[in-house]
Design an enzyme around this catalytic site. Structure first.
Site, mmCIF file in Angstrom:
data_model
loop_
_atom_site.group_PDB
_atom_site.id
_atom_site.type_symbol
_atom_site.label_atom_id
_atom_site.label_comp_id
_atom_site.label_asym_id
_atom_site.label_seq_id
_atom_site.Cartn_x
_atom_site.Cartn_y
_atom_site.Cartn_z
ATOM 1 N N GLU A 116 0.696 -1.228 -0.071
ATOM 2 C CA GLU A 116 0.070 -0.090 -0.039
ATOM 3 C C GLU A 116 0.800 1.367 -0.031
ATOM 4 O O GLU A 116 0.738 2.306 -0.604
ATOM 5 C CB GLU A 116 -1.047 0.036 1.221
ATOM 6 C CG GLU A 116 -1.848 -1.092 1.168
ATOM 7 C CD GLU A 116 -2.999 -1.207 2.279
ATOM 8 O OE1 GLU A 116 -2.514 -1.309 3.543
ATOM 9 O OE2 GLU A 116 -4.048 -0.632 2.064
ATOM 10 N N GLU A 136 -3.895 -10.536 3.933
ATOM 11 C CA GLU A 136 -4.841 -9.915 4.833
ATOM 12 C C GLU A 136 -6.063 -10.924 4.960
ATOM 13 O O GLU A 136 -6.657 -11.329 6.050
ATOM 14 C CB GLU A 136 -5.497 -8.782 4.200
ATOM 15 C CG GLU A 136 -4.638 -7.342 4.495
ATOM 16 C CD GLU A 136 -3.611 -7.039 3.381
ATOM 17 O OE1 GLU A 136 -3.211 -7.887 2.740
ATOM 18 O OE2 GLU A 136 -3.028 -5.942 3.742
HETATM 19 C C1 1HE Z 1 6.623 -8.933 12.241
HETATM 20 C C2 1HE Z 1 5.948 -8.777 10.826
HETATM 21 C C3 1HE Z 1 4.753 -8.005 10.746
HETATM 22 C C4 1HE Z 1 7.658 -9.918 10.315
HETATM 23 N N1 1HE Z 1 4.291 -7.753 12.000
HETATM 24 N N2 1HE Z 1 6.162 -8.605 13.053
HETATM 25 N N3 1HE Z 1 2.202 -8.767 6.837
HETATM 26 C C5 1HE Z 1 2.305 -10.115 6.850
HETATM 27 O O1 1HE Z 1 1.265 -11.100 7.243
HETATM 28 C C6 1HE Z 1 3.716 -10.452 6.648
HETATM 29 C C7 1HE Z 1 4.180 -11.231 7.762
HETATM 30 N N4 1HE Z 1 5.748 -11.363 7.634
HETATM 31 C C8 1HE Z 1 6.038 -12.537 6.922
HETATM 32 O O2 1HE Z 1 5.455 -13.264 6.351
HETATM 33 C C9 1HE Z 1 7.499 -12.575 6.962
HETATM 34 O O3 1HE Z 1 8.214 -12.147 8.328
HETATM 35 C C10 1HE Z 1 8.290 -12.313 5.727
HETATM 36 C C11 1HE Z 1 8.149 -13.085 4.541
HETATM 37 C C12 1HE Z 1 8.170 -10.449 5.469
HETATM 38 C C13 1HE Z 1 10.032 -12.169 6.164
HETATM 39 O O4 1HE Z 1 10.194 -13.478 6.504
HETATM 40 P P1 1HE Z 1 11.767 -13.908 7.339
HETATM 41 O O5 1HE Z 1 11.856 -15.316 7.309
HETATM 42 O O6 1HE Z 1 12.721 -13.004 6.484
HETATM 43 O O7 1HE Z 1 11.633 -13.036 8.697
HETATM 44 P P2 1HE Z 1 10.731 -13.617 9.895
HETATM 45 O O8 1HE Z 1 11.630 -14.556 10.874
HETATM 46 O O9 1HE Z 1 9.169 -14.125 9.766
HETATM 47 O O10 1HE Z 1 10.642 -12.173 10.718
HETATM 48 C C14 1HE Z 1 11.876 -11.483 11.267
HETATM 49 C C15 1HE Z 1 11.079 -10.757 12.655
HETATM 50 O O11 1HE Z 1 10.226 -9.780 11.909
HETATM 51 C C16 1HE Z 1 10.331 -11.758 13.686
HETATM 52 O O12 1HE Z 1 10.257 -11.317 14.771
HETATM 53 P P3 1HE Z 1 11.213 -11.878 16.064
HETATM 54 O O13 1HE Z 1 10.904 -10.866 17.086
HETATM 55 O O14 1HE Z 1 10.672 -13.198 16.055
HETATM 56 O O15 1HE Z 1 12.625 -11.828 15.241
HETATM 57 C C17 1HE Z 1 8.792 -11.626 12.891
HETATM 58 O O16 1HE Z 1 7.750 -11.766 13.803
HETATM 59 C C18 1HE Z 1 8.739 -9.956 12.486
HETATM 60 N N5 1HE Z 1 7.835 -9.540 11.514
HETATM 61 N N6 1HE Z 1 6.814 -9.386 9.781
HETATM 62 C C19 1HE Z 1 5.029 -7.953 13.031
HETATM 63 N N7 1HE Z 1 4.226 -7.971 9.636
HETATM 64 C C20 1HE Z 1 -2.836 -0.639 6.718
HETATM 65 S S1 1HE Z 1 -3.150 -2.265 6.778
HETATM 66 C C21 1HE Z 1 -2.170 -3.248 6.070
HETATM 67 C C22 1HE Z 1 -2.398 -4.662 6.659
HETATM 68 C C23 1HE Z 1 -1.270 -5.566 6.291
HETATM 69 O O17 1HE Z 1 -0.425 -5.107 6.357
HETATM 70 S S2 1HE Z 1 -1.527 -7.347 6.580
HETATM 71 C C24 1HE Z 1 -0.059 -8.026 6.283
HETATM 72 C C25 1HE Z 1 0.762 -7.988 7.316
#
Ligand code: 1HE
Length: 262
Positions: A116, A136
């Protein structure tokens, strides 16, 4: 609003002459956008200094942006959710309707709210590692950062619906084909290409750039009769600017570059 003392570092700002380079800077969280980061983007676009002619927007680390910080979402009720979405709208309107163009450089995950943000920019350069998702549907939520307005205008309602319903992810090639990126470049080449494009943009007359980003999307939404009338006004205003007169004289006197194949 959740903000922490480290919020000033969430968005790094650097000047390169007339170009302001903004970097999403939460690489350990894949640049997931918490309230602090969206507010930092808002502040940056509220306070653009008058000598900035173009903004470059990129993400630190392996990904452009993992979207909304989901850890903050569980704390919000329905009313807070509406206000939160409206905050994103206000910020991304400032980005889309900034006085100067914004070039986004995309790599790795460009997901949810990250897509977005990218959609609000005027030009998108994608590296081959870029991939686009709207999880989402899988998370039980909906886009809230203007995606339902901006993304169908880039790739169509049907493709966006497919991404949200089935979790379909487009890779960089597919993203280029469906209109999510304007330029597709090799890995590690995005910033250089983004900077080169920003420099070209800086070479235009400021009023032309302003007219393109302010008038074009609005005219495109108007009924043809109104749109054509507004186009005439904008054309007359732009050509009346001294910068236009100088540039046209330079071409007629053989001092300006010709249009050439690239
Ligand atoms: C996060 C987030 C997040 C990572 N919120 N903490 N977005 C999503 O549903 C995407 C969610 N994220 C992922 O699918 C993956 O993290 C990725 C593909 C982006 C990257 O994977 P990777 O293996 O490189 O990293 P990871 O191990 O998953 O994440 C590293 C850290 O970032 C980890 O935290 P840690 O404390 O365990 O190290 C994750 O929890 C954190 N992290 N993404 C919170 N999104 C205006 S409305 C919009 C609505 C949306 O955007 S919905 C989509 C949300």
């Amino acid at each position: 609003m959740n903000t922490s003392p480290a919020d000033t570092e969430l968005l790094r700002a650097e000047r390169d002459g007339p170009i302001l380079h903004l970097r999403l800077n939460r690489p350990l969280k894949r640049n997931a956008v918490n309230d602090g980061l969206i507010l930092a983007i808002d502040r940056a676009f509220s306070a653009l200094s008058a000598d900035v002619r173009c903004v470059l927007l990129s993400g630190e680390g392996q990904h452009f942006c993992a979207g909304l910080d989901l850890s903050e979402l569980s704390e919000r009720g329905v009313y807070e959710g509406v206000l939160h979405s409206r905050m994103w709208h206000a910020t991304l309107d400032k980005l889309q309707y900034a006085p100067v163009p914004v070039v986004a450089v995309l790599h790795g995950a460009v997901i949810g709210g990250g897509l977005e943000i990218a959609a609000a920019a005027h030009i998108r350069v994608a590296e081959r590692s870029a991939y686009y998702g709207l999880p989402e549907g899988q998370r039980g939520i909906f886009v809230g950062g203007g995606g339902s307005m901006r993304l169908p205008r880039l790739m169509g309602v049907s493709r966006m619906g497919d991404m949200m319903l089935t979790g379909r992810v487009f890779d960089a090639e597919e993203g280029q084909q469906v209109g999510l990126s304007n330029y597709l470049v090799g890995e590690g080449e995005g910033l250089a290409r983004g900077l080169a494009l920003a420099q070209k943009i800086c070479g235009n007359a400021p009023l032309s750039n302003f007219s393109v980003i302010q008038a074009l999307p609005r005219i495109a939404e108007m009924a043809p009769s109104e749109g054509l009338f507004v186009e005439s006004l904008v054309a007359a205003i732009a050509q009346g600017d001294p910068a236009a007169k100088d540039r046209i004289r330079a071409f007629l006197e053989g001092r300006a570059a010709k249009v050439a194949k690239q």
